[in-house]
Design a protein around this motif. Structure first.
Motif, PDB file in Angstrom:
ATOM      1  N   GLY A 179       2.320   1.745  -3.380  1.00 25.99           N
ATOM      2  CA  GLY A 179       1.407   2.558  -4.374  1.00 25.99           C
ATOM      3  C   GLY A 179       1.184   3.863  -4.101  1.00 25.99           C
ATOM      4  N   GLN A 180       1.305   4.266  -2.632  1.00 30.27           N
ATOM      5  CA  GLN A 180       1.215   5.768  -2.478  1.00 30.27           C
ATOM      6  C   GLN A 180       2.325   6.500  -2.942  1.00 30.27           C
ATOM      7  OE1 GLN A 180       0.478   5.884   1.803  1.00 30.27           O
ATOM      8  NE2 GLN A 180      -1.647   5.135   1.556  1.00 30.27           N
ATOM      9  N   LEU A 181       3.591   5.784  -2.928  1.00 33.12           N
ATOM     10  CA  LEU A 181       4.620   6.509  -3.173  1.00 33.12           C
ATOM     11  C   LEU A 181       4.918   6.625  -4.682  1.00 33.12           C
ATOM     12  CD1 LEU A 181       7.215   5.037  -0.549  1.00 33.12           C
ATOM     13  CD2 LEU A 181       6.426   7.270  -0.895  1.00 33.12           C
ATOM     14  N   GLN A 182       4.046   5.606  -5.544  1.00 35.43           N
ATOM     15  CA  GLN A 182       4.591   5.582  -6.812  1.00 35.43           C
ATOM     16  C   GLN A 182       3.446   6.841  -7.398  1.00 35.43           C
ATOM     17  OE1 GLN A 182       3.463   1.639  -7.569  1.00 35.43           O
ATOM     18  NE2 GLN A 182       5.587   1.096  -8.256  1.00 35.43           N
ATOM     19  N   GLU A 183       2.347   6.811  -6.786  1.00 40.49           N
ATOM     20  CA  GLU A 183       1.504   7.954  -7.374  1.00 40.49           C
ATOM     21  C   GLU A 183       1.922   9.333  -6.838  1.00 40.49           C
ATOM     22  OE1 GLU A 183      -2.448   7.477  -5.326  1.00 40.49           O
ATOM     23  OE2 GLU A 183      -2.740   5.514  -5.985  1.00 40.49           O
ATOM     24  N   LEU A 184       2.801   9.424  -5.703  1.00 46.41           N
ATOM     25  CA  LEU A 184       3.320  10.672  -5.589  1.00 46.41           C
ATOM     26  C   LEU A 184       4.475  10.861  -6.526  1.00 46.41           C
ATOM     27  CD1 LEU A 184       3.629  13.205  -3.470  1.00 46.41           C
ATOM     28  CD2 LEU A 184       5.142  11.789  -2.098  1.00 46.41           C
TER      29      LEU A 184
ATOM     30  N   ASN B 120       0.863  -1.076  -0.013  1.00 46.33           N
ATOM     31  CA  ASN B 120      -0.061   0.056  -0.002  1.00 46.33           C
ATOM     32  C   ASN B 120       0.859   1.350   0.083  1.00 46.33           C
ATOM     33  OD1 ASN B 120      -2.356  -1.545  -0.057  1.00 46.33           O
ATOM     34  ND2 ASN B 120      -2.576  -1.391   2.293  1.00 46.33           N
ATOM     35  N   LYS B 121       1.897   1.079   0.929  1.00 47.30           N
ATOM     36  CA  LYS B 121       2.772   2.277   0.771  1.00 47.30           C
ATOM     37  C   LYS B 121       3.602   2.671  -0.237  1.00 47.30           C
ATOM     38  CE  LYS B 121       5.612   4.957   3.689  1.00 47.30           C
ATOM     39  NZ  LYS B 121       5.214   5.916   4.591  1.00 47.30           N
TER      40      LYS B 121
END
Length: 178
Positions: free
Chosen positions: A142-147, A139-140
Motif C-alpha cells: 500500500g505504501q509503495l502504491q501511494e509512492l 501494508n508495504k
C-alpha cells in the motif's frame, strides 16, 4: 515401453510408500526392495521412491520406523526361539490394515497423538507467523502504491512543464528567424 511418471507426489502415494517401506522394515527386508515394489505399483523408478522417502516421507514417520524396527526385533527373537519358518500370510489390503492395527499399543497411540498435537501447534504458530508476514507485505505494498502514484503525478507535471518550455523555445526560435 511405458514411461515412468515424473509428476508431483500425492498424499495417497506418500501413504502407500510409507506402508510398504514400514512393512519391509518389520519383515527384515531392505528398503531398496520396498522402493522397487512401490515403484512398480506407481509406475515410478525405485530411485524416485527412495528419494521421496529420504527427503520427505521418512521425516513424517519417525515413530512408525522405530515401532517397525522394534517389531522386527521381536519377530526375530520369536523366530530364533521357535526355530521355525513363519507362516506366510497373503499381503492383501485387508491384512495390511489389520496387521497395522493389531501391532499398536496404547503407548504407541498416545505417543502418536502427542506428536500429532505438537505438529498441529507448530503448524498453527507458523500459520500465524505467515499471516503477520502477509499483513506486513500488504501494508508495504500500500505504501509503495501511494509512492508510485505520487511519482506518477510529479512525472506528469514535469512532462507538461517540459512541453511548455519546448513550445516557448520554439516560439523564440521562430521570432529570431523573422
Amino acid at each position: 515401453m511405458s514411461s515412468t511418471r515424473q509428476d508431483a507426489w500425492s498424499h495417497d502415494e506418500d501413504l502407500l510408500l510409507a506402508e510398504v517401506v514400514l512393512r519391509h522394515i518389520r519383515e527384515g527386508s531392505t528398503q531398496l526392495q520396498a522402493f522397487e515394489e512401490v515403484g512398480k505399483q506407481m509406475n515410478r523408478t525405485a530411485a524416485a521412491c527412495g528419494f521421496r522417502w529420504n527427503s520427505y516421507v521418512r521425516k513424517q514417520y519417525k515413530s512408525g520406523i522405530e515401532l517397525a524396527k522394534k517389531q522386527r526385533k521381536e519377530r526375530k527373537s520369536k523366530q530364533s526361539d521357535h526355530q521355525e519358518e513363519p507362516v506366510q500370510v497373503p499381503q492383501t489390503e485387508e491384512y495390511k490394515q489389520v496387521d497395522a492395527v493389531v501391532n499398536l499399543t496404547l503407548a504407541d497411540v498416545i505417543k502418536f497423538l502427542g506428536n500429532l498435537q505438537a505438529s498441529q501447534e507448530k503448524i498453527q504458530k507458523e500459520k500465524e507467523s505467515l499471516k503477520n508476514e502477509v499483513n506486513n507485505f500488504q501494508n508495504k505494498l500500500g505504501q509503495l502504491q501511494e509512492l508510485y502514484e505520487e511519482q506518477k503525478r510529479e512525472y506528469s507535471e514535469l512532462e507538461k512543464e517540459y512541453s511548455s518550455m519546448l513550445a516557448i523555445m520554439e516560439k523564440a526560435r521562430k521570432m529570431a528567424l523573422k
